[in-house]
Design a protein around this motif. Structure first.
Motif, PDB file in Angstrom:
ATOM      1  N   ASN A   1      -0.897   3.739  14.654  1.00  0.00           N
ATOM      2  CA  ASN A   1      -1.418   3.486  13.319  1.00  0.00           C
ATOM      3  C   ASN A   1      -2.375   2.299  13.304  1.00  0.00           C
ATOM      4  O   ASN A   1      -2.458   1.569  12.326  1.00  0.00           O
TER       5      ASN A   1
ATOM      6  N   VAL B   1      -4.566   1.568  10.383  1.00  0.00           N
ATOM      7  CA  VAL B   1      -3.905   0.912   9.262  1.00  0.00           C
ATOM      8  C   VAL B   1      -3.830  -0.601   9.483  1.00  0.00           C
ATOM      9  O   VAL B   1      -4.019  -1.394   8.572  1.00  0.00           O
TER      10      VAL B   1
ATOM     11  N   TYR C   1      -5.510   1.347  -0.632  1.00  0.00           N
ATOM     12  CA  TYR C   1      -5.098   2.731  -0.889  1.00  0.00           C
ATOM     13  C   TYR C   1      -6.180   3.743  -0.526  1.00  0.00           C
ATOM     14  O   TYR C   1      -5.892   4.934  -0.437  1.00  0.00           O
ATOM     15  N   SER C   2      -7.386   3.284  -0.329  1.00  0.00           N
ATOM     16  CA  SER C   2      -8.479   4.196   0.001  1.00  0.00           C
ATOM     17  C   SER C   2      -8.682   4.356   1.503  1.00  0.00           C
ATOM     18  O   SER C   2      -9.432   5.225   1.927  1.00  0.00           O
TER      19      SER C   2
ATOM     20  N   VAL D   1      -5.793   3.895   3.902  1.00  0.00           N
ATOM     21  CA  VAL D   1      -4.551   4.207   4.611  1.00  0.00           C
ATOM     22  C   VAL D   1      -3.908   5.425   3.970  1.00  0.00           C
ATOM     23  O   VAL D   1      -4.190   5.780   2.822  1.00  0.00           O
ATOM     24  N   GLU D   2      -3.024   6.050   4.680  1.00  0.00           N
ATOM     25  CA  GLU D   2      -2.319   7.218   4.181  1.00  0.00           C
ATOM     26  C   GLU D   2      -1.216   6.801   3.211  1.00  0.00           C
ATOM     27  O   GLU D   2      -0.680   5.695   3.298  1.00  0.00           O
ATOM     28  N   PRO D   3      -0.860   7.699   2.275  1.00  0.00           N
ATOM     29  CA  PRO D   3       0.165   7.359   1.280  1.00  0.00           C
ATOM     30  C   PRO D   3       1.490   6.903   1.877  1.00  0.00           C
ATOM     31  O   PRO D   3       2.204   6.108   1.260  1.00  0.00           O
ATOM     32  N   ALA D   4       1.819   7.365   3.069  1.00  0.00           N
ATOM     33  CA  ALA D   4       3.089   6.969   3.690  1.00  0.00           C
ATOM     34  C   ALA D   4       3.171   5.463   3.937  1.00  0.00           C
ATOM     35  O   ALA D   4       4.262   4.901   4.042  1.00  0.00           O
ATOM     36  N   HIS D   5       2.025   4.800   4.034  1.00  0.00           N
ATOM     37  CA  HIS D   5       1.997   3.357   4.325  1.00  0.00           C
ATOM     38  C   HIS D   5       1.796   2.501   3.075  1.00  0.00           C
ATOM     39  O   HIS D   5       1.729   1.278   3.182  1.00  0.00           O
ATOM     40  N   TYR D   6       1.673   3.120   1.876  1.00  0.00           N
ATOM     41  CA  TYR D   6       1.348   2.372   0.670  1.00  0.00           C
ATOM     42  C   TYR D   6       2.331   1.237   0.399  1.00  0.00           C
ATOM     43  O   TYR D   6       1.936   0.101   0.139  1.00  0.00           O
TER      44      TYR D   6
ATOM     45  N   LYS E   1      -3.486  13.296  -5.638  1.00  0.00           N
ATOM     46  CA  LYS E   1      -2.201  13.216  -4.942  1.00  0.00           C
ATOM     47  C   LYS E   1      -1.215  12.406  -5.748  1.00  0.00           C
ATOM     48  O   LYS E   1      -1.567  11.445  -6.398  1.00  0.00           O
TER      49      LYS E   1
ATOM     50  N   ARG F   1       1.528   9.705  -6.267  1.00  0.00           N
ATOM     51  CA  ARG F   1       1.789   8.412  -5.650  1.00  0.00           C
ATOM     52  C   ARG F   1       3.197   8.397  -5.103  1.00  0.00           C
ATOM     53  O   ARG F   1       4.152   8.678  -5.805  1.00  0.00           O
TER      54      ARG F   1
END
Length: 481
Positions: free
Chosen positions: A6, A9, A125-126, A128-133, A203, A205
């Motif tokens: 990752n 990220v 948020y623009s 990285v993938e949502p899993a890392h939010y 998507k 959140r």
């Protein structure tokens, strides 16, 4: 820790943390009023309090919505660069220029930097993938608090131990802002944004565990219409994915979502407290230094503003972390909790204003900030639990805008020389009454909610056994948490 796979990220997250730390490392911040009223700038209290500080409030209000749209349209990075530039300009002017007009222009640039903070908190948020939010949000938010606390502590130690001049603290703050200025230029340019350059279908959140738990205790009216992606939202998002949305289309979409979100009564209640309390909070922290300067003048005594800001920041962060562990059903007792803690904030302000002992002032200020940080964190969770990412940004932006609008009205009437131009002690008496009024509003709201729940439960018990059996689980679920 983020694994090696990752690395895309890690890089932007690390740069954002560097930027967040150094942009908030401001040793001169706790001593700004003393610096402006001291021999370096030689301004009067009336000029500082009634003519200079209000410009920040007005600038922040006027720039917030245009910056919000520009941030999304320009894909975040240019606005981050703008914020970094504004901070450097602010501290260059604080170091070099003189006079009332120059300080008012300085406050405008600081208002521009403050309004641009939306780019810092939304950029990640623009890319990285949502899993890392959840993880990267925690990193970015905690590093800003740590930078602020470190800056305040550094300033106080340099002032008390090393006996440096306030001018030197401004130089160090400028150096920190200059280091921060480099980081945004190295960030990768995002290829998508929330509104103008959104993907084909919006998507959801992702929710943290604490958010999921909060959602379970929400009233059903707060979840169903807001969390789901209705057909109109999907069609608008799909259209946005096929071509870049125009300004009119985005504004129409935002207005439609605004109307739908604020029809939800629980969300509306937390948003009302957010706007009202944030308005008063900004006023108290903006003018607290002026109050302390009257209670304990810096030219006669040693001041400890840096220690106070450090302690209040750290306790505020701790209070925010404790929210997830408090055994409180906020959906049931939220209004009464807001009433009691808003009253505590009012007492803190009244103590600062009336007793005029510097140690009581400091202690009350720390308790005031910690209480606000706890409640604003609860409000954030309660609002975010029932929203998707698109509406999350909209509601938080509207709440902040309303807080600034109220603050501007309060500033015009109470603080500004064009209005009443009251002295700082009278101002704080009004702010104390303001928080007492907030407490009364939510006391009435809490009593009305409890009466409504009791009537609903009595209606269920008075209905037929079949209806009672089918309707009682939601009531017991709502009251058991």
């Amino acid at each position: 820790m983020l694994c090696e796979s990752n690395m895309p990220v890690v890089y932007p997250t690390l740069l954002l943390c560097v930027y967040g730390f150094f942009s908030n490392l401001r040793p001169s911040e706790p001593f700004l009023t003393a610096y402006l009223m001291g021999p370096d700038k030689n301004l009067t209290e009336t000029q500082v309090v009634n003519e200079i500080y209000p410009i920040w409030t007005y600038s922040y209000l006027v720039l917030l919505f245009p910056i919000f749209l520009a941030t999304d349209y320009l894909c975040y990075k240019p606005v981050l660069v703008l914020q970094a530039t504004s901070l450097v300009v602010t501290y260059v002017m604080l170091l070099k220029v003189q006079g009332l007009l120059a300080m008012q222009l300085l406050e405008f640039f600081f208002g521009l930097a403050t309004a641009s903070e939306v780019a810092y908190y939304s950029y990640i948020y623009s890319v990285v993938e949502p899993a890392h939010y959840q993880r990267v949000t925690g990193y970015c938010r905690s590093i800003t608090l740590f930078g602020s606390a470190a800056g305040s502590l550094t300033g106080q130690l340099l002032l008390s131990v090393a006996k440096v001049q306030l001018l030197h603290l401004v130089i160090i703050t400028l150096a920190s802002a200059s280091v921060a200025f480099v980081a945004p230029w190295l960030l990768p340019m995002p290829k998508r944004s929330l509104f103008f350059h959104s993907p084909g279908v919006a998507k959801e959140r992702p929710q943290s565990n604490s958010t999921a738990l909060l959602e379970k205790t929400e009233d059903s009216e707060s979840k169903v219409p807001l969390k789901t992606q209705d057909a109109s939202l999907i069609s608008r998002s799909a259209e946005a994915g096929s071509h870049r949305s125009g300004l009119v289309d985005v504004l129409r979409m935002l207005f439609s979502d605004f109307l739908q979100c604020y029809r939800c009564r629980p969300l509306l209640a937390w948003s009302v407290w957010w706007a009202l309390a944030t308005c008063g909070y900004f006023q108290v922290i903006n003018y607290a230094q002026a109050l302390w300067e009257n209670v304990r003048p810096s030219h006669d005594y040693e001041i400890y503003n840096g220690y106070v800001e450090t302690l209040s920041t750290l306790l505020g962060a701790l209070a925010a972390l404790l929210v997830g562990y408090l055994p409180v059903c906020w959906s049931l007792w939220g209004e009464l909790a807001l009433c009691i803690l808003s009253l505590l904030m009012a007492v803190c302000v009244f103590v600062m204003d009336t007793l005029r002992n510097i140690w009581l002032c400091y202690s009350s200020y720390v308790l005031f900030r910690a209480t606000y940080m706890l409640l604003i964190t609860v409000a954030t969770y309660q609002i975010a639990a029932s929203l998707n990412m698109q509406r999350y940004a909209l509601v938080f932006g509207v709440n902040t805008f309303m807080a600034l609008l109220l603050q501007s009205l309060l500033t015009v009437v109470v603080v500004d020389s064009a209005g009443l131009g009251l002295d700082v002690f009278t101002q704080f008496f009004i702010y104390g009454g303001y928080f007492a009024a907030i407490s009364l509003v939510f006391l009435l709201a809490g009593l009305c909610k409890m009466a409504s729940r009791r009537r609903s439960k009595q209606e269920v018990l008075a209905s037929s056994p079949e209806e009672t059996e089918s309707d009682s689980p939601p009531v017991s679920a709502a009251s058991s948490c």
